[in-house]
Design a protein around this motif. Structure first.
Motif, PDB file in Angstrom:
ATOM      1  N   ARG A 180       0.835  -1.208   0.000  1.00 19.01           N
ATOM      2  CA  ARG A 180       0.000   0.000   0.000  1.00 19.01           C
ATOM      3  C   ARG A 180       0.864   1.250   0.000  1.00 19.01           C
ATOM      4  O   ARG A 180       0.561   2.224  -0.699  1.00 19.01           O
ATOM      5  CB  ARG A 180      -0.938  -0.010   1.213  1.00 19.01           C
ATOM      6  CG  ARG A 180      -2.078  -1.010   1.103  1.00 19.01           C
ATOM      7  CD  ARG A 180      -3.211  -0.601   2.035  1.00 19.01           C
ATOM      8  NE  ARG A 180      -2.782  -0.553   3.417  1.00 19.01           N
ATOM      9  CZ  ARG A 180      -2.841  -1.578   4.261  1.00 19.01           C
ATOM     10  NH1 ARG A 180      -3.288  -2.751   3.832  1.00 19.01           N
ATOM     11  NH2 ARG A 180      -2.438  -1.451   5.516  1.00 19.01           N
ATOM     12  N   MET A 181       1.945   1.245   0.756  1.00 21.41           N
ATOM     13  CA  MET A 181       2.835   2.403   0.792  1.00 21.41           C
ATOM     14  C   MET A 181       3.504   2.617  -0.565  1.00 21.41           C
ATOM     15  O   MET A 181       3.638   3.751  -1.033  1.00 21.41           O
ATOM     16  CB  MET A 181       3.892   2.209   1.880  1.00 21.41           C
ATOM     17  CG  MET A 181       3.358   2.297   3.305  1.00 21.41           C
ATOM     18  SD  MET A 181       2.629   3.931   3.642  1.00 21.41           S
ATOM     19  CE  MET A 181       4.079   4.969   3.410  1.00 21.41           C
ATOM     20  N   LYS A 182       3.921   1.517  -1.195  1.00 20.23           N
ATOM     21  CA  LYS A 182       4.540   1.641  -2.519  1.00 20.23           C
ATOM     22  C   LYS A 182       3.545   2.183  -3.535  1.00 20.23           C
ATOM     23  O   LYS A 182       3.897   3.019  -4.374  1.00 20.23           O
ATOM     24  CB  LYS A 182       5.078   0.287  -2.962  1.00 20.23           C
ATOM     25  CG  LYS A 182       6.326  -0.172  -2.208  1.00 20.23           C
ATOM     26  CD  LYS A 182       6.798  -1.521  -2.699  1.00 20.23           C
ATOM     27  CE  LYS A 182       7.246  -1.461  -4.143  1.00 20.23           C
ATOM     28  NZ  LYS A 182       7.807  -2.754  -4.600  1.00 20.23           N
ATOM     29  N   SER A 183       2.312   1.699  -3.444  1.00 13.78           N
ATOM     30  CA  SER A 183       1.291   2.187  -4.382  1.00 13.78           C
ATOM     31  C   SER A 183       1.006   3.668  -4.153  1.00 13.78           C
ATOM     32  O   SER A 183       0.850   4.444  -5.112  1.00 13.78           O
ATOM     33  CB  SER A 183       0.006   1.371  -4.215  1.00 13.78           C
ATOM     34  OG  SER A 183       0.233   0.009  -4.511  1.00 13.78           O
ATOM     35  N   LEU A 184       0.944   4.069  -2.884  1.00 16.25           N
ATOM     36  CA  LEU A 184       0.711   5.476  -2.567  1.00 16.25           C
ATOM     37  C   LEU A 184       1.855   6.349  -3.059  1.00 16.25           C
ATOM     38  O   LEU A 184       1.637   7.408  -3.665  1.00 16.25           O
ATOM     39  CB  LEU A 184       0.516   5.638  -1.066  1.00 16.25           C
ATOM     40  CG  LEU A 184       0.252   7.071  -0.565  1.00 16.25           C
ATOM     41  CD1 LEU A 184      -1.030   7.614  -1.184  1.00 16.25           C
ATOM     42  CD2 LEU A 184       0.169   7.105   0.957  1.00 16.25           C
ATOM     43  N   LEU A 185       3.087   5.898  -2.827  1.00 18.53           N
ATOM     44  CA  LEU A 185       4.248   6.653  -3.284  1.00 18.53           C
ATOM     45  C   LEU A 185       4.303   6.718  -4.804  1.00 18.53           C
ATOM     46  O   LEU A 185       4.631   7.757  -5.386  1.00 18.53           O
ATOM     47  CB  LEU A 185       5.526   6.013  -2.738  1.00 18.53           C
ATOM     48  CG  LEU A 185       6.854   6.695  -3.119  1.00 18.53           C
ATOM     49  CD1 LEU A 185       6.856   8.143  -2.635  1.00 18.53           C
ATOM     50  CD2 LEU A 185       8.037   5.922  -2.551  1.00 18.53           C
ATOM     51  N   SER A 186       3.949   5.604  -5.443  1.00 17.04           N
ATOM     52  CA  SER A 186       3.915   5.576  -6.909  1.00 17.04           C
ATOM     53  C   SER A 186       2.924   6.602  -7.453  1.00 17.04           C
ATOM     54  O   SER A 186       3.247   7.369  -8.372  1.00 17.04           O
ATOM     55  CB  SER A 186       3.536   4.178  -7.388  1.00 17.04           C
ATOM     56  OG  SER A 186       3.286   4.170  -8.776  1.00 17.04           O
TER      57      SER A 186
END
Length: 434
Positions: free
Chosen positions: A33-39
């Protein structure tokens, strides 16, 4: 009875375990989820910076490249609206220095018949007749190659002064006066004076040297714009690169890279298209804000000429975004994308079969390309990217041309790499063109 109850409990337990496993599989880990948000955040920032990067690149090009600046403003010399505005300005400046009451008396007796013939019937307005005569000569000069030469040479010479004017430092032939960037038309006035004398108006020779300004850009906010202009000049090269790197990083961080690449490419195209729409809207706002003394038609022509390169870049980026999105989509597993690749492959196979029947063999070239097909494919893609990057001021048509050339080159690779010795029955051809 007890066995039935145990079997029911076991079935319920299995159903519960299956539900929990399904629920766990659907639950996204916090790290993802954090990677998706950062992306998503990186892509959004990149899409916001993309239009600013285009404006910064345009600013840097106009400021840092004299040839590009001259090529931008040179067509204005033959623009009818600019010519009419310049002729009116020159006529007004000359009429301020002509003494109409003593015009004929100041001319030598042997020159008066020639002057009267040139002026024609004066009617009730000597001033109107003389003004029309002067304007006619001014229009002749401005419509000639002399004006184009004067305009082009002046703009080339004063490019440094224009940069200083827009960045707020120094002086020059182009200056900011009363919130306007102006050009001195003195050389044009001298040409008109010569033509007036040659036409019989000897009194024009007594007119002193006149300096008058032709407004190129005018805005009440130009003083505040100078700071932003200087900032964009500095960021001209780096801002577009930063935008591309942010979007690329966002795509690489995402779990579904192909899908996100399609979305990001279309988002950039949309953001840049909004910039193009904003330029059109701002044109109307800019022209409506001009003083009544400024020729709006000429100001519109100047505005269009100055942002022509900017509009070209906007169209190029929009086309590039669509091409990248289309390429990413066609390489995906979707139903329609797979069907398109199958049609492509079927066409290659049919063409190769026809060539084989005609005796056109590839010899050892075919097996060699077949063994190294991936290298050839990515090599061609790299060549297309390098050509695009090294192309000076690419246009939308350049992007389309490069995409079609790459598509043709890939078709040639697939044609040469097609294995005609493979059995035609019992096998399913690969849907991928490369």
């Amino acid at each position: 009875m007890q066995g039935d109850e145990s079997a029911g409990e076991l079935a319920a337990l299995r159903a519960r375990v299956a539900a929990l496993e399904s629920e766990a599989a659907q639950r996204t880990p916090p790290k993802h989820r954090m990677k998706s948000l950062l992306s998503a955040l990186l892509i959004i920032i990149g899409c916001v910076l993309a239009p600013l990067g285009i404006v910064a690149s345009w600013t840097s090009s106009i400021v840092g490249n004299t040839d590009r600046y001259v090529a931008t403003v040179a067509p204005l010399a033959s623009d009818p609206d600019v010519q009419a505005a310049a002729a009116n300005r020159v006529t007004a400046a000359l009429m301020e220095h002509l003494d109409l009451q003593t015009l004929l008396e100041d001319v030598a007796p042997d020159q008066r018949p020639l002057l009267q013939k040139a002026l024609g019937k004066l009617g009730s307005s000597l001033e109107g007749a003389v003004s029309s005569f002067v304007k006619e000569k001014a229009q002749d000069v401005i419509a000639s190659d002399q004006f184009e030469t004067i305009w082009t040479n002046a703009n080339r010479t004063i490019h440094t002064s224009l940069v200083k004017a827009l960045t707020g430092s120094g002086d020059g032939a182009v200056q900011i006066k009363n919130d306007a960037v102006t050009i001195d038309l003195a050389p044009v006035i001298e040409q008109v004076k010569t033509r007036l004398v040659d036409a019989g108006m000897g009194v024009a020779a007594k007119i002193p040297e006149i300096h008058t300004d032709f407004t190129v850009v005018q805005s009440n906010d130009i003083g505040r714009v100078k700071t932003g202009f200087r900032l964009l000049e500095i960021l001209g090269l780096w801002l577009p690169i930063i935008a591309v790197l942010l979007i690329a990083a966002g795509v690489l961080l995402s779990a579904h890279r192909r899908r996100i690449l399609v979305t990001a490419a279309l988002a950039v195209a949309f953001a840049v298209a909004v910039l193009g729409l904003g330029l059109t809207v701002f044109r109307t706002v800019y022209l409506n804000a001009l003083p009544d003394t400024v020729n709006q038609a000429a100001a519109g022509s100047v505005y269009d000429a100055m942002i022509r390169l900017l509009r070209t870049t906007i169209r190029m980026v929009v086309v590039l975004g669509i091409v990248i999105a289309l390429a990413a989509w066609l390489s995906g597993p979707g139903k329609y994308a797979t069907a398109a690749r199958q049609i492509w492959h079927s066409g290659i196979v049919a063409t190769r079969a026809t060539a084989d029947r005609l005796g056109l063999r590839t010899g050892p070239v075919g097996p060699f390309i077949r063994r190294h097909r991936s290298w050839f494919t990515w090599g061609l893609v790299a060549i297309a990217v390098i050509v695009y990057v090294l192309w000076s001021y690419p246009t939308g048509w350049v992007v389309v041309g490069l995409a079609l050339a790459l598509l043709f080159a890939l078709a040639v690779v697939d044609f040469l790499a097609e294995d005609t010795t493979a059995p035609a029955e019992g096998t399913t051809p690969s849907p991928h063109p490369s």
